[in-house]
Design a protein around this motif. Sequence first.
Motif, PDB file in Angstrom:
ATOM      1  N   ALA A   2      -8.020   0.404   8.220  1.00 21.12           N
ATOM      2  CA  ALA A   2      -7.343  -0.605   7.403  1.00 21.12           C
ATOM      3  C   ALA A   2      -5.903  -0.183   7.182  1.00 21.12           C
ATOM      4  O   ALA A   2      -5.594   1.001   7.008  1.00 21.12           O
ATOM      5  CB  ALA A   2      -8.066  -0.783   6.081  1.00 21.12           C
ATOM      6  N   ARG A   3      -5.008  -1.188   7.160  1.00 21.37           N
ATOM      7  CA  ARG A   3      -3.584  -0.921   6.979  1.00 21.37           C
ATOM      8  C   ARG A   3      -2.982  -1.949   6.017  1.00 21.37           C
ATOM      9  O   ARG A   3      -3.440  -3.104   5.934  1.00 21.37           O
ATOM     10  CB  ARG A   3      -2.822  -1.003   8.306  1.00 21.37           C
ATOM     11  CG  ARG A   3      -3.371  -0.206   9.448  1.00 21.37           C
ATOM     12  CD  ARG A   3      -3.213   1.281   9.262  1.00 21.37           C
ATOM     13  NE  ARG A   3      -1.822   1.719   9.215  1.00 21.37           N
ATOM     14  CZ  ARG A   3      -1.469   3.011   9.094  1.00 21.37           C
ATOM     15  NH1 ARG A   3      -2.413   3.961   8.986  1.00 21.37           N
ATOM     16  NH2 ARG A   3      -0.196   3.357   9.065  1.00 21.37           N
ATOM     17  N   HIS A   4      -1.931  -1.520   5.303  1.00 19.47           N
ATOM     18  CA  HIS A   4      -1.119  -2.428   4.494  1.00 19.47           C
ATOM     19  C   HIS A   4       0.258  -2.506   5.162  1.00 19.47           C
ATOM     20  O   HIS A   4       0.985  -1.516   5.221  1.00 19.47           O
ATOM     21  CB  HIS A   4      -0.984  -1.905   3.063  1.00 19.47           C
ATOM     22  CG  HIS A   4      -0.185  -2.818   2.176  1.00 19.47           C
ATOM     23  ND1 HIS A   4       0.000  -2.572   0.841  1.00 19.47           N
ATOM     24  CD2 HIS A   4       0.486  -3.984   2.415  1.00 19.47           C
ATOM     25  CE1 HIS A   4       0.742  -3.523   0.305  1.00 19.47           C
ATOM     26  NE2 HIS A   4       1.053  -4.397   1.253  1.00 19.47           N
ATOM     27  N   LEU A   5       0.613  -3.684   5.651  1.00 22.27           N
ATOM     28  CA  LEU A   5       1.868  -3.896   6.366  1.00 22.27           C
ATOM     29  C   LEU A   5       2.816  -4.738   5.514  1.00 22.27           C
ATOM     30  O   LEU A   5       2.388  -5.706   4.874  1.00 22.27           O
ATOM     31  CB  LEU A   5       1.616  -4.616   7.696  1.00 22.27           C
ATOM     32  CG  LEU A   5       0.538  -4.020   8.610  1.00 22.27           C
ATOM     33  CD1 LEU A   5       0.353  -4.890   9.847  1.00 22.27           C
ATOM     34  CD2 LEU A   5       0.896  -2.603   9.007  1.00 22.27           C
ATOM     35  N   THR A   6       4.091  -4.379   5.534  1.00 22.71           N
ATOM     36  CA  THR A   6       5.127  -5.148   4.845  1.00 22.71           C
ATOM     37  C   THR A   6       6.184  -5.549   5.856  1.00 22.71           C
ATOM     38  O   THR A   6       6.718  -4.698   6.574  1.00 22.71           O
ATOM     39  CB  THR A   6       5.779  -4.325   3.724  1.00 22.71           C
ATOM     40  OG1 THR A   6       4.773  -3.940   2.781  1.00 22.71           O
ATOM     41  CG2 THR A   6       6.842  -5.139   3.004  1.00 22.71           C
ATOM     42  N   SER A  37       8.310 -11.195  -3.024  1.00 26.48           N
ATOM     43  CA  SER A  37       9.703 -11.576  -3.268  1.00 26.48           C
ATOM     44  C   SER A  37      10.554 -11.271  -2.044  1.00 26.48           C
ATOM     45  O   SER A  37      11.211 -10.229  -1.960  1.00 26.48           O
ATOM     46  CB  SER A  37      10.243 -10.838  -4.491  1.00 26.48           C
ATOM     47  OG  SER A  37       9.591 -11.276  -5.647  1.00 26.48           O
ATOM     48  N   GLY A  38      10.483 -12.169  -1.076  1.00 28.64           N
ATOM     49  CA  GLY A  38      11.297 -12.022   0.123  1.00 28.64           C
ATOM     50  C   GLY A  38      10.617 -11.297   1.255  1.00 28.64           C
ATOM     51  O   GLY A  38      11.194 -11.181   2.338  1.00 28.64           O
ATOM     52  N   THR A  39       9.424 -10.783   1.044  1.00 30.34           N
ATOM     53  CA  THR A  39       8.690 -10.105   2.109  1.00 30.34           C
ATOM     54  C   THR A  39       7.346 -10.786   2.322  1.00 30.34           C
ATOM     55  O   THR A  39       6.902 -11.599   1.500  1.00 30.34           O
ATOM     56  CB  THR A  39       8.458  -8.618   1.772  1.00 30.34           C
ATOM     57  OG1 THR A  39       7.649  -8.531   0.588  1.00 30.34           O
ATOM     58  CG2 THR A  39       9.771  -7.893   1.549  1.00 30.34           C
ATOM     59  N   VAL A  40       6.696 -10.451   3.418  1.00 35.74           N
ATOM     60  CA  VAL A  40       5.315 -10.850   3.671  1.00 35.74           C
ATOM     61  C   VAL A  40       4.461  -9.587   3.652  1.00 35.74           C
ATOM     62  O   VAL A  40       4.771  -8.609   4.336  1.00 35.74           O
ATOM     63  CB  VAL A  40       5.178 -11.595   5.016  1.00 35.74           C
ATOM     64  CG1 VAL A  40       3.715 -11.694   5.433  1.00 35.74           C
ATOM     65  CG2 VAL A  40       5.795 -12.975   4.923  1.00 35.74           C
ATOM     66  N   GLU A  41       3.424  -9.613   2.834  1.00 34.59           N
ATOM     67  CA  GLU A  41       2.507  -8.477   2.708  1.00 34.59           C
ATOM     68  C   GLU A  41       1.203  -8.808   3.427  1.00 34.59           C
ATOM     69  O   GLU A  41       0.692  -9.932   3.319  1.00 34.59           O
ATOM     70  CB  GLU A  41       2.230  -8.185   1.231  1.00 34.59           C
ATOM     71  CG  GLU A  41       3.470  -8.000   0.376  1.00 34.59           C
ATOM     72  CD  GLU A  41       4.217  -6.720   0.689  1.00 34.59           C
ATOM     73  OE1 GLU A  41       3.574  -5.745   1.142  1.00 34.59           O
ATOM     74  OE2 GLU A  41       5.444  -6.688   0.489  1.00 34.59           O
ATOM     75  N   ILE A  42       0.674  -7.822   4.151  1.00 36.50           N
ATOM     76  CA  ILE A  42      -0.551  -8.015   4.924  1.00 36.50           C
ATOM     77  C   ILE A  42      -1.490  -6.837   4.667  1.00 36.50           C
ATOM     78  O   ILE A  42      -1.067  -5.677   4.743  1.00 36.50           O
ATOM     79  CB  ILE A  42      -0.273  -8.107   6.440  1.00 36.50           C
ATOM     80  CG1 ILE A  42       0.737  -9.210   6.758  1.00 36.50           C
ATOM     81  CG2 ILE A  42      -1.571  -8.331   7.212  1.00 36.50           C
ATOM     82  CD1 ILE A  42       1.230  -9.199   8.192  1.00 36.50           C
ATOM     83  N   GLU A  43      -2.737  -7.138   4.360  1.00 35.42           N
ATOM     84  CA  GLU A  43      -3.804  -6.139   4.371  1.00 35.42           C
ATOM     85  C   GLU A  43      -4.758  -6.529   5.487  1.00 35.42           C
ATOM     86  O   GLU A  43      -5.229  -7.673   5.532  1.00 35.42           O
ATOM     87  CB  GLU A  43      -4.534  -6.085   3.029  1.00 35.42           C
ATOM     88  CG  GLU A  43      -3.668  -5.545   1.906  1.00 35.42           C
ATOM     89  CD  GLU A  43      -4.368  -5.534   0.557  1.00 35.42           C
ATOM     90  OE1 GLU A  43      -5.492  -6.085   0.476  1.00 35.42           O
ATOM     91  OE2 GLU A  43      -3.806  -4.983  -0.407  1.00 35.42           O
ATOM     92  N   PRO A  75      -1.694   3.397   5.357  1.00 32.98           N
ATOM     93  CA  PRO A  75      -3.157   3.320   5.476  1.00 32.98           C
ATOM     94  C   PRO A  75      -3.781   2.823   4.176  1.00 32.98           C
ATOM     95  O   PRO A  75      -3.238   3.019   3.086  1.00 32.98           O
ATOM     96  CB  PRO A  75      -3.556   4.765   5.775  1.00 32.98           C
ATOM     97  CG  PRO A  75      -2.453   5.590   5.198  1.00 32.98           C
ATOM     98  CD  PRO A  75      -1.201   4.789   5.356  1.00 32.98           C
ATOM     99  N   LEU A  76      -4.901   2.152   4.302  1.00 29.06           N
ATOM    100  CA  LEU A  76      -5.686   1.697   3.158  1.00 29.06           C
ATOM    101  C   LEU A  76      -7.114   2.195   3.291  1.00 29.06           C
ATOM    102  O   LEU A  76      -7.625   2.350   4.411  1.00 29.06           O
ATOM    103  CB  LEU A  76      -5.714   0.163   3.096  1.00 29.06           C
ATOM    104  CG  LEU A  76      -4.480  -0.591   2.617  1.00 29.06           C
ATOM    105  CD1 LEU A  76      -4.728  -2.093   2.752  1.00 29.06           C
ATOM    106  CD2 LEU A  76      -4.151  -0.239   1.184  1.00 29.06           C
TER     107      LEU A  76
END
Length: 791
Positions: A2-6, A37-43, A75-76
Amino acid sequence: MARHLTLAGHVQGVGFRPFVFRLAHRLGLAGRVWNSSGTVEIEVQGPQSAITAFESALIARAPPLARPRLVGNEPLPPWPAPAGFSIEPSAASGPAQVFVPPDQFACNDCLAELADPADRRHRYPFINCTQCGPRYTLIERLPYDRPNTSMARFTLCADCQREYQNPFDRRYHAEPTACSDCGPRLRLRTAKPAVPLEAPLGDAALADSVRRLRAGEIVAVKGIGGYHLLCDACNEAAVARLRKRKHRPDKPLAVMYPRRGADDLDRLRQDADLQPLEVSALRDPARAIVLVRKRPITSDRPSASVPLAVGVSPGLNEIGALLPYSPLHELLLEDFGGPLVATSGNISGEPVITDSEMAEDKLASVADAFLHHDRPIVRPADDSVLRRSAGAMRPLRLGRGLAPLELELAVPLSGPLLATGAHLKNCLALAWDRRVVISPHIGSMDSARSLGVFEQVATDLQALYGVTASRVVCDAHPGLATSRWARRSGLPVTRVWHHHAHASALVAEYGLVASPVLVFCWDGLGLGEDGTLWGGEVLHGQPGAWRRVGSLRAFRLPGGDRAALQPWRSALSLCLHTGTPWADAPVDTHLLREAWERGVQSPWTSSAGRLFDAAAALVLGIRDSSHEAQAPMQLEALAEARGEPQHGGASGGAGADGASGATGEEPIPLEWHRDDADLPRLDWAPLLPMLMDERRPAAERAARFHESLAAAVAGFARQFQRDTPAGIGLTGGVFQNRRLVESCVERLAPLGAPLLIPRQLPANDAAICFGQVIESCARDQRSRHDGTNPC
């Protein structure tokens, strides 16, 4: 795994979240995506190989309007494995990394639906999807969601709601989405009818507008960023009527062409000779106005084709052309069947009008009818303008499709600042950290409405980006409206010299803020360090450390500011300075000469722009101008009629600073003489006998004038380079002149030095706000080293 992407950059308002959703589903990944706020967050969770492919595709296969940057990859811990991937609501928390997207043109998919009788949005003038439509002009606040736009007042119907909520539909969270059942509508009103009339709505309003245009009437049409004034571009009487009513006798009018042929440009080709760079610019998503060369009327013109009215661009060899960029424009042009004048709906020099009541009030004496719609325009955005010069398309005006424009600083600022720009062609800049956001064109700061829009944009930029300026940067001239506003702001104020800002904007575009550069800054007027009006300067150095190393020979401007629209005043001054009789002077010059001799309302200047005015008065007999730069534009057009310049080896000429043009015009030798302060000044006096020699064709004299100045530029640069090697820059409004720039480029090429010409920002005063930021940034850097206060 699992990953957290910004992801940062251009990732909101461009269909990026639905793209992420579909990509994750295709790769069998679980997780979620949301706007911050101006970004896209992905899990995201799944096999490592699938996540690796996912990370790569996020950048490589992003939607056409997106410009993503992966700025976080952490990493998550894996979570329990419910399958599926979801799009979550936006979050408004977090640091200010906001990107405000510019307005976009109607995409091909939407245009196909617009023309399809079987589609439920057939002929709906506000069709759009995630890849097209308005953005900047309808966003009220961020994040970019429908409730935060001017579309919040329109409740989606059941069909539109289903599309809006379906991640597999291209209208998923297309915030302006609507249809004829639930969205904005057209309404036509006649100008001051004798008796109240029922206003046609929808398609009937469109049909009545087209009927009126065919009858030679003028229709004010509300578009994406404001109103246009439209009339038949092939109807000489209609164009003349528009000019008379708008009090715009000479300034060229933009022309919108219907799409025809495989690349949409077949109809335009009947009127213009298009170069490949211009074709690309015309078809670019920005849909800017592009200046293209007029095509001579020949016998091979299709028999059904009517040439453009001469009054579209009198005295010039170019047309400002553009393709329809909104579905409303598409319908108007298609139904009308020919080109339409599409000039800004405004009072000359002011920002374009956006409000229907103001349009009917301010334009009542101009338009015969008004085609309104009820989608509010939050802030104005005039059309962008581009021109081909020296092998590239270069902006003359930043507007819809190109702005807000974001640029990056080489080093971070010490605190957020607002740069107020110039008096003419005003744009604002908001800067913080390493980011600079430049507003669309506002206009001349001569009216209360211009200043009102200026204040609105200043407030909007800070609110949209979540940044509050802690100081203001303005022009050093204390009397300018923008300088007075800066002092009233209550914030610390930094003053920047006009031509230093020009030079700094140029070198920062090329990332050369730490390398000394020789910059020719030629424009109209700007207050200089010695208290005189500069405009023909040569600067050497870098931001925060510019040194004046050359200038034009100074002359007095009889009448001061009046000379900008009366070129004969500049011509008279040159003649008085040199003792040259001018029998064709348009007035009795006795009293004016007395005032000139005593310096009464006759300030000293080194303006290259006024030198071009004088040449146009002497060669073309232009006495008065109805708009800024009219005389130099006509002089350039006349010079270009002699053929494109080709120098050096191509013409067998006499070297970098002495070659003649392709048509054989030898430049007049011009000397750089040192004044009492040991400053080299270019002596323009030897040009006068040639300019006034009526035995020679006017086109030849115009071409030799351009060639002589280009040779003088190259001669100075070559001499300077012998002792102090440096890159060479050309900026300021005078260097929008293609004949001058291309001749300079040819003559400077043998020197082998890097050549800098504005490419993202206009050479004119629109770039001043960016230069003010760069100068302030340089002072920040210096203060960190010596402990001084940058303000």
